[in-house]
Write a protein that holds these residues in place. Structure first.
Motif, short mmCIF file in Angstrom:
data_model
loop_
_atom_site.label_atom_id
_atom_site.label_comp_id
_atom_site.label_asym_id
_atom_site.label_seq_id
_atom_site.Cartn_x
_atom_site.Cartn_y
_atom_site.Cartn_z
N VAL A 92 0.82 -1.21 0.00
CA VAL A 92 0.00 0.00 0.00
C VAL A 92 0.86 1.26 0.00
CG1 VAL A 92 -1.75 1.28 1.26
CG2 VAL A 92 -1.88 -1.21 1.13
N VAL A 93 1.74 1.37 0.99
CA VAL A 93 2.48 2.61 1.16
C VAL A 93 3.46 2.83 0.02
CG1 VAL A 93 4.03 3.87 2.71
CG2 VAL A 93 2.20 2.45 3.65
N ALA A 94 4.18 1.79 -0.38
CA ALA A 94 5.16 1.96 -1.45
C ALA A 94 4.49 2.41 -2.74
CB ALA A 94 5.93 0.66 -1.67
N HIS A 95 3.32 1.85 -3.01
CA HIS A 95 2.61 2.24 -4.24
C HIS A 95 2.24 3.72 -4.21
CE1 HIS A 95 -0.22 2.20 -7.59
NE2 HIS A 95 -1.11 2.73 -6.77
N HIS A 96 1.59 4.14 -3.14
CA HIS A 96 1.11 5.52 -3.08
C HIS A 96 2.26 6.51 -2.99
CE1 HIS A 96 -3.09 4.41 -2.97
NE2 HIS A 96 -2.87 3.57 -1.96
N MET A 97 3.30 6.16 -2.25
CA MET A 97 4.44 7.06 -2.17
C MET A 97 5.15 7.17 -3.50
SD MET A 97 4.33 8.33 0.80
CE MET A 97 5.89 9.18 0.77
N SER A 98 5.21 6.08 -4.25
CA SER A 98 5.82 6.14 -5.58
C SER A 98 5.00 7.05 -6.51
CB SER A 98 5.93 4.74 -6.17
OG SER A 98 6.73 3.91 -5.36
N VAL A 99 3.67 6.93 -6.42
CA VAL A 99 2.81 7.78 -7.24
C VAL A 99 2.99 9.25 -6.87
CG1 VAL A 99 0.41 8.35 -7.76
CG2 VAL A 99 1.14 5.96 -7.69
N ILE A 100 3.09 9.54 -5.59
CA ILE A 100 3.30 10.93 -5.14
C ILE A 100 4.63 11.45 -5.68
CG2 ILE A 100 3.73 12.36 -3.11
CD1 ILE A 100 1.75 10.58 -1.61
N THR A 101 5.66 10.62 -5.62
CA THR A 101 6.97 11.05 -6.11
C THR A 101 6.92 11.36 -7.60
OG1 THR A 101 8.01 9.65 -4.43
CG2 THR A 101 9.40 10.43 -6.22
N VAL A 102 6.29 10.48 -8.36
CA VAL A 102 6.20 10.70 -9.81
C VAL A 102 5.40 11.97 -10.11
CG1 VAL A 102 5.28 9.78 -11.96
CG2 VAL A 102 6.53 8.30 -10.39
N GLN A 103 4.29 12.17 -9.42
CA GLN A 103 3.48 13.36 -9.65
C GLN A 103 4.25 14.64 -9.30
OE1 GLN A 103 0.02 12.42 -7.27
NE2 GLN A 103 -1.19 11.88 -9.08
N ALA A 104 4.96 14.60 -8.19
CA ALA A 104 5.73 15.79 -7.80
C ALA A 104 6.87 16.07 -8.77
CB ALA A 104 6.27 15.61 -6.38
N ASP A 105 7.53 15.01 -9.28
CA ASP A 105 8.62 15.21 -10.22
C ASP A 105 8.13 15.69 -11.58
OD1 ASP A 105 10.84 14.71 -8.68
OD2 ASP A 105 10.74 12.54 -8.97
N SER A 106 6.99 15.17 -12.02
CA SER A 106 6.51 15.50 -13.37
C SER A 106 5.63 16.75 -13.42
CB SER A 106 5.74 14.31 -13.94
OG SER A 106 4.59 14.03 -13.15
N ALA A 107 5.24 17.28 -12.26
CA ALA A 107 4.35 18.45 -12.26
C ALA A 107 4.94 19.65 -12.99
CB ALA A 107 3.99 18.82 -10.82
N PRO A 108 6.23 20.00 -12.81
CA PRO A 108 6.76 21.16 -13.55
C PRO A 108 6.75 20.97 -15.06
CG PRO A 108 8.15 20.66 -11.66
CD PRO A 108 7.19 19.53 -11.80
N TYR A 109 6.79 19.70 -15.51
CA TYR A 109 6.79 19.44 -16.95
C TYR A 109 5.36 19.35 -17.50
CZ TYR A 109 11.63 18.30 -15.90
OH TYR A 109 12.94 18.36 -15.46
N ARG A 110 4.43 18.86 -16.67
CA ARG A 110 3.05 18.74 -17.12
C ARG A 110 2.30 20.06 -17.02
NH1 ARG A 110 0.31 16.23 -13.86
NH2 ARG A 110 1.77 15.70 -12.18
N LEU A 111 2.67 20.88 -16.04
CA LEU A 111 1.99 22.16 -15.82
C LEU A 111 2.98 23.28 -16.13
CD1 LEU A 111 0.33 21.26 -12.39
CD2 LEU A 111 -0.67 21.04 -14.68
N GLY A 112 2.82 23.88 -17.27
CA GLY A 112 3.76 24.92 -17.68
C GLY A 112 3.53 26.23 -16.95
N GLY A 113 4.58 27.03 -16.93
CA GLY A 113 4.49 28.37 -16.36
C GLY A 113 4.38 28.43 -14.87
N LEU A 114 4.90 27.45 -14.17
CA LEU A 114 4.83 27.47 -12.71
C LEU A 114 5.90 28.39 -12.15
CD1 LEU A 114 4.27 23.69 -11.87
CD2 LEU A 114 2.57 25.51 -11.90
N PRO A 115 5.59 29.18 -11.13
CA PRO A 115 6.61 30.02 -10.50
C PRO A 115 7.72 29.16 -9.89
CG PRO A 115 4.40 30.68 -9.82
CD PRO A 115 4.26 29.38 -10.55
N ASP A 116 8.85 29.84 -9.67
CA ASP A 116 9.99 29.11 -9.09
C ASP A 116 9.67 28.57 -7.70
OD1 ASP A 116 11.37 29.68 -11.37
OD2 ASP A 116 12.40 31.44 -10.52
#
Length: 460
Positions: free
Chosen positions: A248-272
């Motif tokens: 359970v935990v490894a799956h959800h934590m992995s998903v959180i990590t991927v979402q946090a890493d890919s957010a700047p590339y998926r959502l353009g124009g984010l402030p620093d």
């Protein structure tokens, strides 16, 4: 020069004391002292015989036996002493009561009863010295007294330890020998007969007692073994909980990590500041994954409390796949609509296998297209998770882990083994990975728990 008187001659040091020459006498005194202690202190508490019996009539049985024995022996002893040995009624009655009445104590205090009956038997033999009937009858033990004494020895064998029994037997033999030496011409000597019969009765009683003690010790050992089995079951349950935590935990934590890493590339124009926040979230998630791995090792040996939430099943696989898609992993699901009524163990195992397989894809093959298929032919449930090679088109899609602990695949194998199924895992020629599980289903004639209708409409 002044002369000094010579020093006085020194006396030789005292010789060490010689060891006592009467070693045999010392051993004899020591043994007599031990026998005296064995005769003076009972080796059991004054609990009634058969006090732990399950039925009430079994607990009352020893009292009924001794009561019947005393009720028979007292009048028989009076008649025998009066008619065969020539004693008057008063003396015969006193001896009969002294020799038979203490038998009432056999159920709970046989050693104390022996201290009354044994002197009474010796006193009776002394009283019979001057009786003319003694010349042609058994002596020094009268037949009723001999029977009562054998019952007394049997009770002692059932309650006392071997040292006490040996002391009683030796005291009985010594008393018979002394009486025979004092008056060898008195009647038919039966001291040897009582000595032999007493030894047989004591051995029988001691054997029964030791067998009962062995059975009690065996029952205690079985209780200890049951506690050990319970502890082993607890450890197995803790291992299962650790596996659930990993799933359970490894799956959800992995998903959180991927979402946090890919957010700047998926959502353009984010402030620093926002990008730094996402980077901090990803770093915290990776650190949490490491802590979770270390905690998992502890849980496999130390354990923790079990989860209280309902266990998931195939009805939540759709949500699992959708969460994986939101994390940036293209995934497809093939799940029959009418797939219900599965055994709880198979249902949970299928969900965990899909969850672990998707988590492995997220960690080791980010961006890989994944296909999840669940099907049933009526006898087996087939779970298939296949992913393509990872897509390495950006730094955000780098694998989270290059090596794994192997706990995920171990958990899959354990779940499949518990259901009696088979598991096939391994890489594909094109660089992807395949997880295929085949779980047996019960026959259609055996309804599952989930197919049982509710007792009333309110329960549904």
């Amino acid at each position: 020069m002044p002369s000094f008187p010579p020093p006085p001659p020194q006396s030789p040091p005292p010789a060490p004391p010689h060891p006592p020459a009467d070693g045999l006498l010392s051993a004899a005194r020591r043994n007599l002292r031990e026998f005296g202690q064995a005769l003076s202190r009972p080796s059991h508490p004054p609990t009634p015989l058969l006090a732990g019996a399950p039925k009430w009539w079994q607990r009352l049985l020893p009292y009924a036996v001794v009561l019947a024995l005393v009720a028979v022996l007292i009048p028989v002893t009076i008649v025998v002493l009066n008619h065969q040995y020539g004693l008057n009624g008063g003396t015969a009655g006193a001896l009969a009561v002294a020799q038979a009445a203490p038998l009432l104590m056999l159920a709970h205090r046989p050693l104390q009863a022996w201290w009354i009956i044994f002197p009474a038997q010796i006193l009776g033999a002394i009283v019979l010295f001057g009786q003319s009937g003694t010349q042609h009858n058994a002596w020094p033990w009268t037949p009723p007294g001999q029977i009562g004494y054998l019952f007394l020895l049997l009770a002692l064998g059932l309650r006392e330890q071997r040292r006490t029994l040996v002391a009683v037997w030796l005291a009985t033999g010594t008393a018979g020998l002394v009486l025979y030496v004092v008056h060898p011409e008195r009647g038919t000597d039966n001291s040897l007969l009582l000595l032999i019969l007493g030894a047989v009765v004591l051995v029988i009683g001691a054997t029964v007692r030791e067998r009962g003690e062995a059975r009690r010790r065996l029952a205690e050992q079985e209780t200890i073994s049951e506690a050990e089995r319970a502890q082993r079951t607890l450890l197995e349950e803790r291992t299962r909980i650790a596996r659930e935590l990993h799933d359970v935990v490894a799956h959800h934590m992995s998903v959180i990590t991927v979402q946090a890493d890919s957010a700047p590339y998926r959502l353009g124009g984010l402030p620093d500041e926002v990008q730094e926040e996402f980077a901090s979230i990803a770093a915290s998630a990776r650190e949490s994954l490491g802590e979770m791995r270390r905690l998992l090792t502890v849980l496999r040996s130390e354990g923790t409390e079990g989860e209280r939430a309902p266990q998931p099943g195939l009805d939540r696989v759709q949500q699992l796949v959708e969460a994986t898609v939101r994390a940036g992993l293209p995934a497809e699901l093939s799940l029959p609509a009418g797939l219900t009524g599965l055994p709880p163990l198979v249902d949970l195992s299928a969900y965990r296998i899909v969850q672990e397989a998707l988590a492995n894809v997220v960690r080791h093959a980010p961006g890989a297209r994944t296909r999840v298929s669940v099907a049933s032919d009526g006898t087996h449930l087939t779970v298939l998770v296949v992913n393509d090679p990872p897509q390495r088109t950006g730094s955000s899609l780098a694998p989270l882990e290059t090596t794994g602990t192997g706990h995920g695949l171990v958990g899959m194998r354990e779940r499949v083994r518990l259901t009696g199924g088979t598991l096939d895992t391994g890489p594909l020629p094109d660089g992807g990975f395949r997880v295929a599980a085949r779980l047996p289903l019960p026959p259609a004639s055996a309804p599952s728990v989930s197919s049982v209708p509710p007792l009333n409409p309110e329960d549904s």
